[in-house]
Design an enzyme around this catalytic site. Structure first.
Site, PDB file in Angstrom:
ATOM      1  N   TYR A 244       0.849  -1.199   0.000  1.00 53.79           N
ATOM      2  CA  TYR A 244       0.000   0.000   0.000  1.00 53.79           C
ATOM      3  C   TYR A 244       0.884   1.248   0.000  1.00 53.79           C
ATOM      4  O   TYR A 244       0.717   2.146  -0.823  1.00 53.79           O
ATOM      5  CB  TYR A 244      -0.902  -0.014   1.244  1.00 53.79           C
ATOM      6  CG  TYR A 244      -1.611   1.301   1.481  1.00 53.79           C
ATOM      7  CD1 TYR A 244      -2.637   1.719   0.634  1.00 53.79           C
ATOM      8  CD2 TYR A 244      -1.247   2.130   2.545  1.00 53.79           C
ATOM      9  CE1 TYR A 244      -3.268   2.927   0.846  1.00 53.79           C
ATOM     10  CE2 TYR A 244      -1.881   3.340   2.758  1.00 53.79           C
ATOM     11  CZ  TYR A 244      -2.894   3.733   1.902  1.00 53.79           C
ATOM     12  OH  TYR A 244      -3.519   4.935   2.106  1.00 53.79           O
TER      13      TYR A 244
HETATM   14  O1  LIG Z   1      -2.076   6.897   7.800  1.00 49.53           O
HETATM   15  C1  LIG Z   1      -2.255   6.252   6.800  1.00 49.53           C
HETATM   16  O2  LIG Z   1      -1.801   6.574   5.727  1.00 49.53           O
HETATM   17  C2  LIG Z   1      -2.992   4.957   6.866  1.00 49.53           C
HETATM   18  O3  LIG Z   1      -3.876   5.024   8.003  1.00 49.53           O
HETATM   19  C3  LIG Z   1      -4.593   3.848   8.237  1.00 49.53           C
HETATM   20  O4  LIG Z   1      -3.689   2.787   8.500  1.00 49.53           O
HETATM   21  P1  LIG Z   1      -3.314   2.449  10.010  1.00 49.53           P
HETATM   22  O5  LIG Z   1      -2.638   3.593  10.655  1.00 49.53           O
HETATM   23  O6  LIG Z   1      -2.585   1.150   9.976  1.00 49.53           O
HETATM   24  O7  LIG Z   1      -4.751   2.335  10.681  1.00 49.53           O
HETATM   25  P2  LIG Z   1      -5.513   1.092  11.298  1.00 49.53           P
HETATM   26  O8  LIG Z   1      -5.549  -0.032  10.363  1.00 49.53           O
HETATM   27  O9  LIG Z   1      -6.796   1.600  11.812  1.00 49.53           O
HETATM   28  O10 LIG Z   1      -4.587   0.687  12.528  1.00 49.53           O
HETATM   29  C4  LIG Z   1      -4.403   1.590  13.605  1.00 49.53           C
HETATM   30  C5  LIG Z   1      -3.480   0.990  14.622  1.00 49.53           C
HETATM   31  O11 LIG Z   1      -4.098  -0.161  15.206  1.00 49.53           O
HETATM   32  C6  LIG Z   1      -3.181  -1.248  15.187  1.00 49.53           C
HETATM   33  N1  LIG Z   1      -3.980  -2.478  15.083  1.00 49.53           N
HETATM   34  C7  LIG Z   1      -4.645  -2.770  13.963  1.00 49.53           C
HETATM   35  C8  LIG Z   1      -5.407  -3.903  13.861  1.00 49.53           C
HETATM   36  C9  LIG Z   1      -5.466  -4.774  14.938  1.00 49.53           C
HETATM   37  O12 LIG Z   1      -6.147  -5.824  14.920  1.00 49.53           O
HETATM   38  N2  LIG Z   1      -4.801  -4.446  16.065  1.00 49.53           N
HETATM   39  C10 LIG Z   1      -4.045  -3.325  16.178  1.00 49.53           C
HETATM   40  O13 LIG Z   1      -3.426  -3.081  17.219  1.00 49.53           O
HETATM   41  C11 LIG Z   1      -2.279  -0.987  14.019  1.00 49.53           C
HETATM   42  O14 LIG Z   1      -1.030  -1.627  14.198  1.00 49.53           O
HETATM   43  C12 LIG Z   1      -2.162   0.520  14.062  1.00 49.53           C
HETATM   44  O15 LIG Z   1      -1.142   0.890  14.914  1.00 49.53           O
HETATM   45  C13 LIG Z   1      -5.445   3.512   7.036  1.00 49.53           C
HETATM   46  O16 LIG Z   1      -6.112   2.276   7.251  1.00 49.53           O
HETATM   47  C14 LIG Z   1      -4.620   3.431   5.778  1.00 49.53           C
HETATM   48  O17 LIG Z   1      -5.501   3.262   4.679  1.00 49.53           O
HETATM   49  C15 LIG Z   1      -3.770   4.661   5.598  1.00 49.53           C
HETATM   50  O18 LIG Z   1      -4.552   5.732   5.201  1.00 49.53           O
END
Ligand SMILES: O=C(O)[C@H]1O[C@H](OP(=O)(O)OP(=O)(O)OC[C@H]2O[C@@H](n3ccc(=O)[nH]c3=O)[C@H](O)[C@@H]2O)[C@H](O)[C@@H](O)[C@H]1O
Length: 432
Positions: A244
């Site tokens: 991504y």
């Molecule tokens: O800033 C971005 O550019 C991206 O932001 C977002 O990605 P992320 O920051 O990864 O958000 P998100 O999945 O909500 O996980 C949040 C936290 O929960 C943790 N996480 C996640 C899943 C889980 O089961 N457990 C967990 O601890 C995980 O490790 C993380 O620390 C958008 O989805 C992406 O499309 C893109 O726009």
């Protein structure tokens, strides 16, 4: 030889009907006619399908779970397109918003319309997550006079048609395959939307007359394994941790190319984990809420040596302000007739909140707002594209856009939970 062997298997072979043998096979003739007309009918259906203007002229990724797009074109359709894109405010702009039925797309479209700008949406309504939520957002926008054309950014004919009907001054490009972890499951969909789709859009924009200015969604994930905090636009972005991130980084390089060759004005916005009402069900804050309410256990990732995983969660209203300020400060593209006439603006901004919050704190806030204790399962951060933390330096956006986030996670999640409870307990009715 059984008489079944004499039944022609293709329309071509069916010309044998004039052969003298046919008299001996008269009892087969009605069956043969039926077969012939079946082929003719099937042929007509196939011709209609492939010539339909909504069919995709580019090779599509079969692994992509997008839904078939509905037909477009015709005087009534063009009238709706024109009316939705009509500017009502003095000095207003007319904006094509791609991904308008998405989370950020819906909020940005509504905000533009409220100011009196012309807004036309485009969305393929794919089923990456529950399309009924996208339909509810569409219904919401429809009520304020915004039409969302159903189609894919890879459909060149459709994009060209839209620019024929409306001379858009701006494109807010938010259509994308989102999600960091899903890239391991369906890599093709990221290439299809974030690379091929973006190039298609830029191709059409570069040939449009006048060329629009383009503001588009990049991502905080481009910082990848960068450890220097807070992340500044000047920091290295050549170590993506997920496909991504790699496709968003590729988008930034592609933007550079189209700016350099064709004089397109391009602004990339690196969004930092955007959350809020009408959000994306694939994001952690959203499915944590759902699972906590159901009494299901949630998995909280932790970094090496029991380190915290943290995100610079950014509330949707702050992001919308950043998007609108980017559109308002975007300079005009300089090219015409597909040729560059002078240098054009090329920008990249971080749009974050500047205060990273550990995921465990996010869960505590949700527990308080939901008044339910979460069943927690702590797990080492898997090698799935996630990075341990994000933290935005927003001084550039502050200086150039006047961007200043004002909503902390506590307040933003309160608004999200209120929306979530009313949306899912109110029979999924689209309410503001
Ligand atoms: O800033 C971005 O550019 C991206 O932001 C977002 O990605 P992320 O920051 O990864 O958000 P998100 O999945 O909500 O996980 C949040 C936290 O929960 C943790 N996480 C996640 C899943 C889980 O089961 N457990 C967990 O601890 C995980 O490790 C993380 O620390 C958008 O989805 C992406 O499309 C893109 O726009």
């Amino acid at each position: 030889m059984s008489h079944l062997d004499n039944i022609p298997s293709t329309p071509g072979k069916f010309k044998m009907e004039k052969s003298p043998y046919i008299n001996r096979l008269r009892f087969h003739s009605s069956l043969a006619k039926l077969t012939f007309w079946s082929f003719v009918f099937l042929g007509l259906i196939l011709i209609f399908f492939f010539r339909s203007p909504s069919s995709n002229p580019l090779p599509s990724d079969p692994s992509r779970r997008s839904l078939r797009t509905s037909s477009w074109g015709g005087p009534a359709w063009e009238k709706r397109v024109r009316s939705s894109a009509r500017v009502r405010a003095r000095n207003g702009i007319s904006v094509l918003v791609t991904g308008a039925a998405g989370f950020v797309g819906t909020h940005v479209s509504a905000a533009l319309k409220r100011r009196g700008d012309g807004v036309l949406g485009l969305d393929n309504f794919n089923d990456y997550y529950d399309p009924s939520l996208k339909r509810a957002r569409q219904a919401l926008l429809e009520r304020s006079g915004i039409f969302i054309v159903e189609g894919d950014i890879n459909d060149v004919a459709l994009l060209k048609k839209l620019f024929e009907v409306v001379a858009f001054t701006h494109v807010m490009h938010l259509a994308a395959q989102a999600g960091v972890r899903y890239a391991m499951e369906n890599p093709g969909s990221y290439v299809h939307s974030n690379i091929a789709g973006f190039v298609n859009l830029l191709e059409v924009c570069k040939s449009a007359n006048p060329q629009p200015a383009i503001v588009w969604a990049s991502s905080s994930s481009v910082y990848g394994l960068n450890t220097k905090v807070p992340f500044s636009e000047k920091d290295r972005t050549d170590q993506p941790a997920s496909l991504y991130a790699a496709t968003k980084k590729a988008g930034e390089e592609i933007a550079h190319t189209y700016n350099h060759i064709y004089g397109l004005s391009l602004t990339g916005l690196r969004f930092f984990t955007v959350y809020g009402p009408w959000g994306r069900p694939d994001m952690a804050y959203f499915f944590f809420t759902k699972d906590i309410l159901k009494g299901k256990s949630i998995t909280i990732f932790e970094a090496a040596n029991h380190g915290t995983v943290a995100r610079d969660f950014t509330y949707i209203d702050d992001i919308v302000k950043g998007c609108l300020a980017s559109l308002d400060t975007a300079e005009k593209s300089t090219g015409s007739g597909g040729k560059k006439k002078g240098s054009a603006q090329l920008r990249v901004f971080n749009l974050g909140n500047t205060s990273p919050v550990p995921v465990s704190d996010l869960v505590s806030i949700l527990e308080r707002h939901l008044k339910v204790k979460a069943k927690k399962n702590i797990m080492k951060l898997p090698r799935n594209g996630d990075v341990p933390f994000t933290h935005a330096n927003i001084s550039s956006a502050q200086r150039e856009l006047g961007y200043k986030p004002t909503t902390d996670l506590q307040t933003g999640l309160k608004k999200f939970v209120r929306w979530y409870l009313s949306y899912y307990s109110g029979g999924k009715k689209a309410s503001g």
